[in-house]
Design an enzyme around this catalytic site. Structure first.
Site, PDB file in Angstrom:
ATOM      1  N   HIS A   1       9.161  -2.464  -6.227  1.00  0.00           N
ATOM      2  CA  HIS A   1       8.386  -1.411  -5.567  1.00  0.00           C
ATOM      3  C   HIS A   1       9.343  -0.246  -5.286  1.00  0.00           C
ATOM      4  CE1 HIS A   1       6.210   0.554  -2.223  1.00  0.00           C
ATOM      5  NE2 HIS A   1       5.138  -0.092  -2.631  1.00  0.00           N
TER       6      HIS A   1
ATOM      7  N   ASP B   1      12.954  -8.735  -1.253  1.00  0.00           N
ATOM      8  CA  ASP B   1      11.787  -8.017  -0.740  1.00  0.00           C
ATOM      9  C   ASP B   1      10.608  -8.993  -0.706  1.00  0.00           C
ATOM     10  OD1 ASP B   1       9.447  -6.609  -0.445  1.00  0.00           O
ATOM     11  OD2 ASP B   1       9.884  -5.118  -2.000  1.00  0.00           O
TER      12      ASP B   1
ATOM     13  N   GLN C   1       5.165  -9.236  -0.396  1.00  0.00           N
ATOM     14  CA  GLN C   1       3.965  -9.899  -0.927  1.00  0.00           C
ATOM     15  C   GLN C   1       4.060 -11.425  -0.855  1.00  0.00           C
ATOM     16  OE1 GLN C   1       1.297  -8.249  -1.671  1.00  0.00           O
ATOM     17  NE2 GLN C   1       2.107  -6.174  -1.895  1.00  0.00           N
TER      18      GLN C   1
ATOM     19  N   LYS D   1       0.669  -6.448   6.179  1.00  0.00           N
ATOM     20  CA  LYS D   1       0.142  -7.200   5.028  1.00  0.00           C
ATOM     21  C   LYS D   1      -0.195  -8.638   5.412  1.00  0.00           C
ATOM     22  CE  LYS D   1       2.874  -4.555   1.662  1.00  0.00           C
ATOM     23  NZ  LYS D   1       1.958  -3.621   1.027  1.00  0.00           N
TER      24      LYS D   1
ATOM     25  N   CYS E   1       3.194   2.178  -6.846  1.00  0.00           N
ATOM     26  CA  CYS E   1       4.599   2.428  -6.484  1.00  0.00           C
ATOM     27  C   CYS E   1       5.566   1.618  -7.335  1.00  0.00           C
ATOM     28  CB  CYS E   1       4.847   2.164  -4.995  1.00  0.00           C
ATOM     29  SG  CYS E   1       3.915   3.243  -3.928  1.00  0.00           S
TER      30      CYS E   1
HETATM   31  N1  7TS Z   1       7.628  -4.055  -1.452  1.00  0.00           N
HETATM   32  C1  7TS Z   1       6.532  -4.556  -2.031  1.00  0.00           C
HETATM   33  C2  7TS Z   1       6.663  -5.681  -3.018  1.00  0.00           C
HETATM   34  C3  7TS Z   1       5.285  -4.032  -1.693  1.00  0.00           C
HETATM   35  O1  7TS Z   1       4.193  -4.543  -2.270  1.00  0.00           O
HETATM   36  C4  7TS Z   1       5.202  -2.972  -0.764  1.00  0.00           C
HETATM   37  C5  7TS Z   1       3.901  -2.313  -0.428  1.00  0.00           C
HETATM   38  C6  7TS Z   1       6.373  -2.517  -0.166  1.00  0.00           C
HETATM   39  C7  7TS Z   1       7.577  -3.073  -0.542  1.00  0.00           C
HETATM   40  C8  7TS Z   1       6.372  -1.456   0.875  1.00  0.00           C
HETATM   41  O2  7TS Z   1       5.810  -1.927   2.070  1.00  0.00           O
HETATM   42  P1  7TS Z   1       5.572  -0.969   3.316  1.00  0.00           P
HETATM   43  O3  7TS Z   1       4.762  -1.793   4.247  1.00  0.00           O
HETATM   44  O4  7TS Z   1       6.908  -0.620   3.864  1.00  0.00           O
HETATM   45  O5  7TS Z   1       4.841   0.224   2.794  1.00  0.00           O
HETATM   46  N2  7TS Z   1       2.931  -2.431  -1.430  1.00  0.00           N
HETATM   47  C9  7TS Z   1       1.805  -1.724  -1.533  1.00  0.00           C
HETATM   48  C10 7TS Z   1       0.926  -1.906  -2.582  1.00  0.00           C
HETATM   49  O6  7TS Z   1       1.063  -2.726  -3.473  1.00  0.00           O
HETATM   50  N3  7TS Z   1      -0.103  -1.022  -2.454  1.00  0.00           N
HETATM   51  O7  7TS Z   1       0.111  -0.302  -1.346  1.00  0.00           O
HETATM   52  C11 7TS Z   1       1.294  -0.718  -0.770  1.00  0.00           C
END
Ligand code: 7TS
Length: 408
Positions: free
Chosen positions: A122, A200, A203, A226, A366
């Site tokens: 990401h 990371d 998910q 999430k 992303c």
């Molecule tokens: N890493 C992964 C694997 C992610 O899926 C996401 C967010 C992030 C980092 C960033 O997370 P945040 O909470 O700091 O924004 N993924 C997604 C997505 O798949 N669609 O919208 C956000």
């Protein structure tokens, strides 16, 4: 097969119509919905216990502090950390990565050092390392993604053995492919070579059992929003020995031992990395979310997600011209499916699905380098969580059949 359909009653938002159809929420990989239990915990906190933490000696501050620190211990247990002091509260995954990429990288990286990342990260676990490399004169090298959506592990090993590698970072479960990476194996290879690791887990946590000590990583990051918690709260796990050698990040209240006009001394982790008033309500919401998930059982949620995604992947094969990215069934993967139709742009497909009450996500998610790798501008993605049902997955497949007719 675990039946979690009765849990839908816990999620007030799910019971509405969109475009004259029952809402089918298939965008939990972007952000999950929140159960009544979490919403109630936030209201209870603000109505009964609200005060700043750590600073007061009065009843409300004591209550808030007690609850806040209890969540730190709960998170540590939830992810298998050795100590609550290894849990740093952040705004989310993105902030956790940036903290490490700024503090750890600035302190330990030298010109010519190598950061190993992968082609399926990401942007939030990619751009911070590019910035760190620029600042420190380091270089980032990427592990290629194979056609089946898995990492080229032979290439990964070869990169690690090239020398000069100081840090390896890798996503646990890909948000665009669903691939579950063998992070324990990867971290073991890195550890044997003295390479620091960051995983990371945005998910993975809340979807499958996660044990940071079993993974053997130095850092692990995830977001509360999430996993049924509010937005604005996340966690950076850091192994105690690694955190002990890191300088502070933000300066401010709470992170100091003593301040004089000539200079300051700093607390140990986690306070060292938590300057200022934290997101107290967010932390309390995160605690309520973990209680909620554990009340169901992470193993049960995991089994439900696996059932749903494997059945969905089988049914998606019946949709003419649909290309699904990521490991084909029956390989275990995250409970999401990203796909493209030659006859429709992902945004058009998502808008079409929206008219039927479906909430999908369309675009590059992303992960632009990954989209380029697979030669697509983007994909449409359906992602499941504990409140989704087989009937909803069937409806998705039905709407995709209709979309094929509509667009061609
Ligand atoms: N890493 C992964 C694997 C992610 O899926 C996401 C967010 C992030 C980092 C960033 O997370 P945040 O909470 O700091 O924004 N993924 C997604 C997505 O798949 N669609 O919208 C956000």
């Amino acid at each position: 097969m675990p039946d979690l359909s009765h849990r839908r009653a816990d999620f007030p938002i799910l019971h509405q119509q969109v475009g004259g159809h029952p809402l089918i929420y298939l965008d939990s990989a972007a952000s999950s919905q929140k159960p009544r239990q979490v919403i109630d915990a936030l209201v209870r906190y603000y109505e009964r216990d609200n005060a700043n933490v750590h600073r007061g000696l009065h009843e409300l501050s004591n209550r808030a502090t007690e609850q806040f620190e209890a969540v730190r211990a709960k998170v540590a247990r939830f992810i298998g950390a050795a100590s609550a002091d290894e849990v740093i509260f952040t705004r989310g995954t993105t902030e956790g990565v940036n903290l490490v990429a700024q503090v750890w990288a600035s302190h330990f990286l030298r010109p010519g050092d190598v950061i190993v990342s992968t082609g399926m990260e990401h942007h939030s676990n990619l751009v911070p390392w590019q910035l760190a490399a620029e600042r420190c004169g380091a270089v980032v090298k990427y592990v290629p993604v194979l056609e089946d959506g898995t990492l080229d592990l032979a290439a990964l090993r070869a990169l690690l053995e090239e020398g000069s590698v100081k840090l390896l970072t890798c996503v646990h479960v890909s948000n665009s492919l669903g691939t579950i990476n063998p992070v324990a194996q990867i971290c073991a290879w890195a550890r044997a070579l003295g390479i620091t690791t960051l995983v990371d887990g945005a998910q993975a946590v809340g979807h499958m059992p996660v044990d940071v000590q079993a993974i053997g990583c130095d850092f692990y990051v995830f977001s509360g929003h999430k996993i049924c918690a509010p937005t604005g709260i996340g966690v950076l796990y850091g192994r105690a020995e690694v955190l002990a050698n890191m300088p502070p990040w933000h300066g401010g209240g709470e992170m100091i031992d003593s301040v004089t006009l000539e200079g300051s001394t700093y607390k140990q982790a986690p306070a060292r990395f938590e300057a200022g008033t934290p997101d107290i309500a967010g932390v309390i919401g995160l605690g309520a979310a973990i209680d909620y998930l554990e009340g169901i059982g992470i193993e049960v949620i995991h089994a439900h997600g696996q059932e749903l995604i494997q059945a969905t992947l089988q049914k998606l094969q019946t949709v003419p011209g649909l290309r699904v990215l990521g490991p084909p069934p029956p390989v275990q993967r995250g409970s999401l499916a990203a796909f493209s139709l030659a006859c429709a742009h992902p945004h058009d497909l998502v808008e079409y699905a929206n008219t039927k009450g479906l909430a999908l996500r369309g675009g590059h998610h992303c992960t632009q380098p990954l989209m380029r790798r697979f030669g697509v501008v983007g994909t449409s993605r359906a992602s499941f969580y504990l409140y989704n049902t087989h009937a909803e997955a069937d409806r998705l497949v039905e709407v995709l059949h209709q979309a094929v007719k509509f667009f061609s």
